[in-house]
Enzyme design. Structure first.
Site, short mmCIF file in Angstrom:
data_model
loop_
_atom_site.label_atom_id
_atom_site.label_comp_id
_atom_site.label_asym_id
_atom_site.label_seq_id
_atom_site.Cartn_x
_atom_site.Cartn_y
_atom_site.Cartn_z
N ASP A 140 -1.15 -5.73 9.56
CA ASP A 140 -2.04 -4.73 8.85
C ASP A 140 -3.31 -5.50 8.44
O ASP A 140 -3.18 -6.34 7.54
CB ASP A 140 -1.47 -3.90 7.72
CG ASP A 140 -2.36 -2.81 7.21
OD1 ASP A 140 -3.32 -2.77 7.81
OD2 ASP A 140 -2.04 -1.90 6.29
N LYS B 287 -13.26 -0.78 5.25
CA LYS B 287 -13.88 -1.44 4.38
C LYS B 287 -14.90 -2.45 4.69
O LYS B 287 -15.91 -2.59 3.96
CB LYS B 287 -12.48 -2.29 3.63
CG LYS B 287 -11.76 -1.18 3.19
CD LYS B 287 -10.42 -1.27 3.86
CE LYS B 287 -9.60 0.17 3.76
NZ LYS B 287 -9.21 0.59 2.57
N TRP C 34 0.80 -1.32 -0.01
CA TRP C 34 0.20 0.09 0.07
C TRP C 34 0.86 1.30 -0.09
O TRP C 34 1.92 1.32 0.95
CB TRP C 34 -0.86 -0.06 1.26
CG TRP C 34 -1.96 1.19 1.47
CD1 TRP C 34 -2.56 1.57 0.36
CD2 TRP C 34 -2.02 1.89 2.35
NE1 TRP C 34 -3.36 2.66 0.91
CE2 TRP C 34 -3.07 2.59 2.20
CE3 TRP C 34 -1.54 1.66 3.88
CZ2 TRP C 34 -3.43 3.65 3.28
CZ3 TRP C 34 -1.94 2.66 4.74
CH2 TRP C 34 -2.86 3.74 4.42
C1 LIG Z 1 -3.34 -2.31 3.15
C2 LIG Z 1 -4.07 -1.24 3.93
N1 LIG Z 1 -3.77 -0.93 5.16
C3 LIG Z 1 -4.49 0.27 5.62
C4 LIG Z 1 -5.40 1.02 4.82
C5 LIG Z 1 -6.05 2.11 5.86
O1 LIG Z 1 -7.20 1.94 5.82
P1 LIG Z 1 -8.10 3.39 6.43
O2 LIG Z 1 -8.91 3.82 5.48
O3 LIG Z 1 -8.84 2.82 7.57
O4 LIG Z 1 -7.04 4.24 7.23
C6 LIG Z 1 -5.34 0.88 3.63
C7 LIG Z 1 -6.53 1.68 3.06
O5 LIG Z 1 -6.55 1.59 1.68
C8 LIG Z 1 -4.78 -0.39 3.22
O6 LIG Z 1 -4.97 -0.73 1.71
#
Ligand SMILES: Cc1ncc(COP(=O)(O)O)c(C=O)c1O
Length: 395
Positions: free
Chosen positions: A209, A244, A128
């Site tokens: 994560d 999500k 990410w």
């Molecule tokens: C792998 C990963 N970790 C963390 C996040 C962060 O999510 P949030 O929108 O809850 O901050 C995302 C968001 O796209 C993600 O793809």
């Protein structure tokens, strides 16, 4: 003062959204943005969320401050979903509510910097795009290593072993719990076991994560790798996102959990999380976490939420199956999980797909499988073939 600042690049995905909306073609396909889409291309508010909001509107009697740790009922109700109901491990975990998974990663990164300024975080790439910047901005050195071969659509596990074998005791290892973003390629059960053994042997701290639980194979299945790792190690961190799997993106709902076998150290680490939260955002926003709490406090709403999540998961995997069936060279897509797959194509090909065929994806070749309908599979294959990225589709 501001004349010293350098201009920062705009988010390329936001430009892509604009370009997609301005495109008059009826048959355009949006595989760009990283959110769930239904059959109508919408990212709807889930029914369970609407019902929980209605309940909150009727029953919430105060908006007084909660404190830096946020809503601890929310934090604790999530624990059995993430870590497994009735397990001893639950007593060795503390958590704090954060603004999304991003807030959890940031807080975790700051905790690493405070606890062990020499620690590096090992980050397999591609990842990410926000991972490395979050750690660097918290003054944690990032050791990145390429661990996915996109041409082969395979994990180069020897690289993982090599990276973890060269890490120093106390270093942190970032792991996507499930539904890897951007590749959709997760470790196999055997590889997870090998990673757990390496973490123990090298005295490394996993930072898991978990941002897409329930969008891969189901809530329980998607948590299995994290649970396997947490059972093996003495200390760990988990950044969790509800943005999500509850469709709450802009409400910013997440939590950071710490795991330790040492209850005294765990309690001290807990106070550090709270004081770091205090100087970052003082307190997390309440509404999204209150929604999740209201859902999980009600057996009826929990059932509705789980059913909706299963439907979302089935839709994404249905799209994966359709694309995989449309061309043998795309068969790998059915084996991957989560919203994303990353094609090994150039940015010129990505541009040609957009301009000539109305197929939108991130400049890196990352596709959001929730952005298509099964019926789009043929057009996507045709376009990839026209741009020289696939052999002729079978007649
Ligand atoms: C792998 C990963 N970790 C963390 C996040 C962060 O999510 P949030 O929108 O809850 O901050 C995302 C968001 O796209 C993600 O793809």
């Amino acid at each position: 003062m501001f004349d010293k600042l350098k201009e920062q690049p705009a988010d390329s995905l936001l430009a892509l959204i604009k370009a997609f909306h301005a495109d008059p073609r009826q048959d355009k396909v949006d595989l760009g943005v990283g959110v769930y889409r239904d059959e109508q291309g919408r990212t709807p508010v889930m029914r369970a969320v609407k019902l929980a909001e209605k309940h909150l509107l009727e029953t919430q009697d105060s908006k007084r401050y909660l404190g830096p740790e946020g809503d601890l009922t929310f934090v604790n109700l999530l624990k059995p979903i993430i870590f497994g109901a009735g397990r001893d491990l639950l007593d060795q975990i503390v958590g704090i509510q954060t603004p999304g998974g991003s807030g959890a990663l940031r807080l975790g990164a700051e905790l690493v910097a405070a606890a062990n300024p020499n620690a590096r975080v090992w980050l397999g790439t591609p990842s990410w795009p926000n991972h490395a910047p979050i750690f660097r901005s918290a003054r944690v050195a990032v050791a990145d290593y390429r661990f996915v071969d996109l041409e082969m659509q395979k994990i180069d596990f020897a690289r993982v072993v090599e990276a973890l074998s060269s890490a120093t005791a106390g270093d942190v290892v970032l792991l996507h719990g499930c539904c890897h973003n951007p590749t959709g390629i997760d470790f196999t059960a055997v590889q997870w076991k090998q990673i757990a053994a390496l973490l123990v042997e090298r005295k490394l701290v996993p930072f898991i994560d978990l941002a897409y639980q329930g969008l891969g194979d189901g809530l329980e299945q998607d948590a299995e790798p994290a649970r396997l790792i947490l059972d093996a190690v003495d200390e760990a961190m988990v950044a969790y996102s509800c943005d999500k799997n509850f469709g709450l993106y802009r409400e910013r709902v997440g939590a950071l959990y710490l795991v330790s076998r040492n209850s005294r150290e765990l309690q001290i680490a807990d106070t550090n999380m709270a004081s770091l939260a205090r100087v970052n955002w003082s307190m997390p926003p309440d509404h999204g976490a209150a929604i999740v709490r209201a859902i999980l406090e009600s057996a009826e709403l929990t059932e509705i939420w789980k059913t909706e999540l299963q439907e979302m998961c089935a839709r994404v995997n249905g799209n994966r199956a359709a694309l995989a069936a449309a061309h043998p060279d795309l068969a790998f897509i059915a084996l991957q999980r989560g919203l994303f797959s990353n094609l090994a194509i150039s940015k010129e090909t990505v541009a040609a797909l957009r301009l000539k065929h109305g197929i939108y994806m991130a400049v890196t070749g990352r596709m959001n499988l929730a952005g298509m309908q099964p019926a789009d599979a043929g057009a996507i294959v045709k376009a990839l073939h026209a741009e020289g990225s696939l052999n002729a589709p079978a007649a």
